[in-house]
Design an enzyme around this catalytic site. Sequence first.
Site, short mmCIF file in Angstrom:
data_model
loop_
_atom_site.label_atom_id
_atom_site.label_comp_id
_atom_site.label_asym_id
_atom_site.label_seq_id
_atom_site.Cartn_x
_atom_site.Cartn_y
_atom_site.Cartn_z
N ARG A 143 -12.85 -3.89 7.20
CA ARG A 143 -11.99 -3.90 6.01
C ARG A 143 -10.59 -3.41 6.41
NH1 ARG A 143 -12.11 0.39 3.17
NH2 ARG A 143 -14.37 0.50 2.91
N TYR A 193 3.08 -19.92 -11.32
CA TYR A 193 1.67 -20.31 -11.29
C TYR A 193 0.92 -19.60 -12.43
CZ TYR A 193 -3.18 -20.50 -9.84
OH TYR A 193 -4.54 -20.67 -9.84
N ASP A 251 7.56 -15.40 -3.98
CA ASP A 251 6.37 -16.21 -3.69
C ASP A 251 6.87 -17.47 -2.99
OD1 ASP A 251 4.27 -18.03 -3.78
OD2 ASP A 251 3.49 -17.27 -5.68
N LYS A 310 -2.60 -22.78 0.67
CA LYS A 310 -1.83 -24.01 0.52
C LYS A 310 -1.29 -24.47 1.88
CE LYS A 310 -3.08 -23.36 -3.61
NZ LYS A 310 -2.82 -22.11 -4.20
O1 P1T Z 1 -5.20 -19.57 -5.43
P1 P1T Z 1 -4.72 -18.36 -4.68
O2 P1T Z 1 -4.83 -18.47 -3.20
O3 P1T Z 1 -5.29 -17.09 -5.22
O4 P1T Z 1 -3.12 -18.28 -4.93
C1 P1T Z 1 -2.54 -18.14 -6.18
C2 P1T Z 1 -1.18 -18.78 -6.22
C3 P1T Z 1 -0.05 -18.00 -6.10
N1 P1T Z 1 1.19 -18.52 -6.10
C4 P1T Z 1 1.38 -19.86 -6.21
C5 P1T Z 1 2.77 -20.41 -6.22
C6 P1T Z 1 0.29 -20.72 -6.32
O5 P1T Z 1 0.52 -22.03 -6.40
C7 P1T Z 1 -1.04 -20.17 -6.34
C8 P1T Z 1 -2.22 -21.03 -6.50
N2 P1T Z 1 -1.95 -22.27 -7.06
C9 P1T Z 1 -2.87 -23.25 -7.34
C10 P1T Z 1 -4.19 -23.11 -7.15
C11 P1T Z 1 -2.29 -24.48 -7.88
O6 P1T Z 1 -2.96 -25.53 -7.90
O7 P1T Z 1 -1.12 -24.43 -8.32
#
Ligand code: P1T
Length: 381
Positions: free
Chosen positions: A46, A98, A170, A195
């Site tokens: 961890r 998001y 972000d 992503k």
């Molecule tokens: O899904 P996750 O890895 O927890 O990330 C969240 C997140 C944070 N910031 C942005 C700009 C994002 O696009 C996302 C996740 N977005 C999607 C799952 C989507 O389809 O837009």
Amino acid sequence: MEFNTKVIHGGQKHDPSTGAVMPPIYQTSTYAQSSPGQHKGYEYSRTANPTRTALENSFASIENGKYGLAFSSGLSAIDAVIKLLAPGDEVISTNDLYGGTYRLFTKVFEQYGIIFHFIGMENANNIEGYINSNTKMIWAETPTNPMLNIIDIKASAEIANKHNLLLVVDNTFATPYLQLPLDLGADIVMHSATKYLGGHSDVVMGALIVKDENLAEKLYFIQNASGAVCGPMDSFLVLRGIKTLHLRMQRHCENGKAVANYLNSHPKVQKVYWPGFENHPNHQIAKDQMHDFGGMLSFTIKGNNYEQVIIILENLKIFTLAESLGGVESLSGHPASMTHASIPKDEREKTGVVDSLIRLSVGVESEKDLINDLKNALELI
Ligand code: P1T
């Protein structure tokens, strides 16, 4: 090192025990100690794991930071950042972001007494009007999800600096291939590494990158104390993904541009949201702070008819209707019912997330096939 070299070598060394060129997947939760406290730098996974360390060093390198931290998801990375704050602290956040980030802020952290102001940040001067003595942080997403608005990172950083606030960016949509927020004055860069960094739609992961040692120590403490870390297999996959980030992003940008131009000239399309257009409200800022315009875009159809949008989404063959973005394969999405369903309708419509908005994550397939796919689906309405 230049960026194209950093994605492959940045922060990396061959495995000290075997010379393995890629770091082994250290699938272990714990590490032998010869005597209490006598170990080789790793005690418990961890806290730290060598495969994760290799990835965290890569994160730091590609974002021109000093410290990288990997989390189990983008949202757990965001969760760690907000845990820097205390009840009564205020955050100024972009209002186009998001849906899951909005949900975490409003449904979880507001309960703990943190106050969020969601505002339009297309004009950075808007931010100053919301600053008071409790303000601690500015939260920016640029380009924004899903409206592809552009926030001026440098101007936001100047405001953050003047008022002693943390600026968090972000950088999920842009990636460090397109923009480097730390170089523009941001304090923390955050990613949904799910992503573009991972790039192959096979991992859920988050990342934070900082330059400041003090801030890094606070975040490492939260990472270990709250424990939302990623496993070694996922660390390996994202490290592998990063090695082709520059190649993938180049093609994402080329295909994104082609698809944006095609849709923009289509008689059934109302509006295409893509920062590469000269009439995009912050096109000049995008040009200044980004190397290119990326592979994400959104569009609406004339008449804003929900049923017609469903026909398009059901009939796209190469664009898969799915949550997420940034993988090699093209995806389509319906923000109002999918990624942004957690934002109340009147709130999301204020920022442009109407029922006929379709978001595309343009992949790295053949440009011709992608355009034909859209052409065929649009013919059906
Ligand atoms: O899904 P996750 O890895 O927890 O990330 C969240 C997140 C944070 N910031 C942005 C700009 C994002 O696009 C996302 C996740 N977005 C999607 C799952 C989507 O389809 O837009």
